[in-house]
Design a protein around this motif. Structure first.
Motif, PDB file in Angstrom:
ATOM      1  N   SER A 193       0.764  -1.298   0.014  1.00 48.57           N
ATOM      2  CA  SER A 193       0.059  -0.068   0.000  1.00 48.57           C
ATOM      3  C   SER A 193       0.964   1.418   0.020  1.00 48.57           C
ATOM      4  O   SER A 193       1.870   1.415   0.707  1.00 48.57           O
ATOM      5  CB  SER A 193      -0.887  -0.115   1.271  1.00 48.57           C
ATOM      6  N   THR A 194       0.608   2.182  -0.824  1.00 47.24           N
ATOM      7  CA  THR A 194       1.287   3.204  -0.843  1.00 47.24           C
ATOM      8  C   THR A 194       0.552   4.657  -1.063  1.00 47.24           C
ATOM      9  O   THR A 194      -0.928   4.668  -1.298  1.00 47.24           O
ATOM     10  CB  THR A 194       2.340   3.390  -2.282  1.00 47.24           C
ATOM     11  N   LYS A 198       4.698   6.598  -1.869  1.00 49.64           N
ATOM     12  CA  LYS A 198       5.430   6.271  -0.780  1.00 49.64           C
ATOM     13  C   LYS A 198       4.687   5.028   0.142  1.00 49.64           C
ATOM     14  O   LYS A 198       3.604   5.202   0.035  1.00 49.64           O
ATOM     15  CB  LYS A 198       5.912   7.554   0.164  1.00 49.64           C
ATOM     16  N   PRO A 199       5.467   4.246   0.617  1.00 52.96           N
ATOM     17  CA  PRO A 199       5.075   3.099   1.279  1.00 52.96           C
ATOM     18  C   PRO A 199       4.094   3.520   2.243  1.00 52.96           C
ATOM     19  O   PRO A 199       4.694   4.829   3.235  1.00 52.96           O
ATOM     20  CB  PRO A 199       6.316   2.456   1.863  1.00 52.96           C
TER      21      PRO A 199
END
Length: 316
Positions: A193-194, A198-199
């Protein structure tokens, strides 16, 4: 064109799905059926009268059907059949509380689909979702790739919405994933998931992610509790309609769906929420994604929980 899609069940979920499918304007015909006399005909008339305003040509056909199968000839030649028939949840009910009642309904509907639309891809949305998908495959006798369930698209959408809301970012910048079952053993995948690339784990603390995971898992129950009568249908119908569109257009889109898993992730012989590539024959292939150790363990646990219950549906 030349495409035909049927929605079985003209409740809020079915009627909203039919409307969305008609407004895509990629089908010649959208059929909506129900056992309530006159209801599908009335809804079809109403949706058709919106065509000049919304600017679509798809014709909606409504048909009242009987438990004996009367009226089902209207679905002949359907490329896709979306099964929404069954009772919705009431406050305090779990999805599993619906098992016996909805199994009978889904079995009857599936037998009529096999009789009148033997080449269709079937998308099941009736609850409890994973078990009803298994039931539809048993009752139709269709190849397993042509019977799938709508769950992951909805759970993922709920998760993404909650993340976007919590971070006050556009929902289009959020990518999330949920696998496993539709219910208590839903497996969110924070590692995939981002937000803006970005994570998720870099932009949100672990305990807040966990809070949103729990809220996602209970997403349907939260809506049911607020509505007091009926259950969610705007987001679920959007998910089912997108799946039907991917099949009708043979698009190859990858979506989280309830599909037959046989070897992927070391799991075999069960309907489970995974990512799959969709096309004209339903599930083209399962798309196996990289999971961390905890996520993989949770997915395997979900598979076993669902397997036990799916074994029971054969007897219903």
């Amino acid at each position: 064109m030349g495409k035909k899609v049927t929605v079985v069940g003209a409740g809020f979920y079915g009627s909203t799905t039919a409307q969305r499918l008609a407004e895509y304007d990629i089908f010649d015909t959208v059929v909506i059926t129900d056992i309530v006399d006159g209801k599908p005909e009335g809804l079809a008339l109403d949706i058709n009268q919106s065509r000049p305003i919304e600017g679509f040509e798809t014709l909606v056909v409504g048909k009242t059907t009987g438990a004996d199968g009367a009226g089902y000839e209207v679905i002949a030649g359907s490329d896709v059949v979306v099964i929404t028939a069954g009772l919705p949840r009431k406050p305090g009910m779990s999805r599993m509380d619906l098992l016996e009642t909805n199994a009978k309904i889904v079995r009857q509907v599936s037998e009529q689909v096999a009789r009148h639309a033997p080449d269709a891809v079937v998308i099941v949305v009736s609850n409890p979702l994973d078990e009803m998908t298994a039931m539809a495959q048993l009752a139709t006798g269709f190849p397993r790739n042509r019977v799938l369930g709508q769950a992951g698209m909805l759970d993922t959408a709920r998760f993404s919405h909650f993340v976007a809301e919590a971070l006050s970012v556009p929902v289009g910048t959020v990518r999330t994933l949920t696998l496993g079952s539709h219910g208590d053993t839903m497996v969110p995948v924070p590692s995939r998931s981002t937000v803006n690339g970005k994570p998720l784990r870099e932009v949100m603390p672990a305990e807040q992610i966990e809070e949103l995971v729990v809220r996602t898992r209970n997403g349907g129950a939260e809506v049911v509790a607020l509505l007091k009568t009926g259950s969610a249908y705007y987001a679920p119908s959007a998910a089912a309609a997108r799946m039907a569109r991917a099949v009708a257009q043979d698009s190859g889109e990858v979506m989280p769906v309830c599909a037959w898993v046989d070897g992927d992730y070391g799991i075999s012989g069960v309907y489970l929420g995974v990512e799959a590539e969709l096309g004209a024959q339903g599930v083209r292939r399962i798309v196996q994604t990289e999971l961390d150790a905890d996520e993989l363990t949770a997915l395997k646990a979900a598979a076993e929980a669902v397997r036990a219950k799916q074994g029971d549906v054969a007897d219903l």
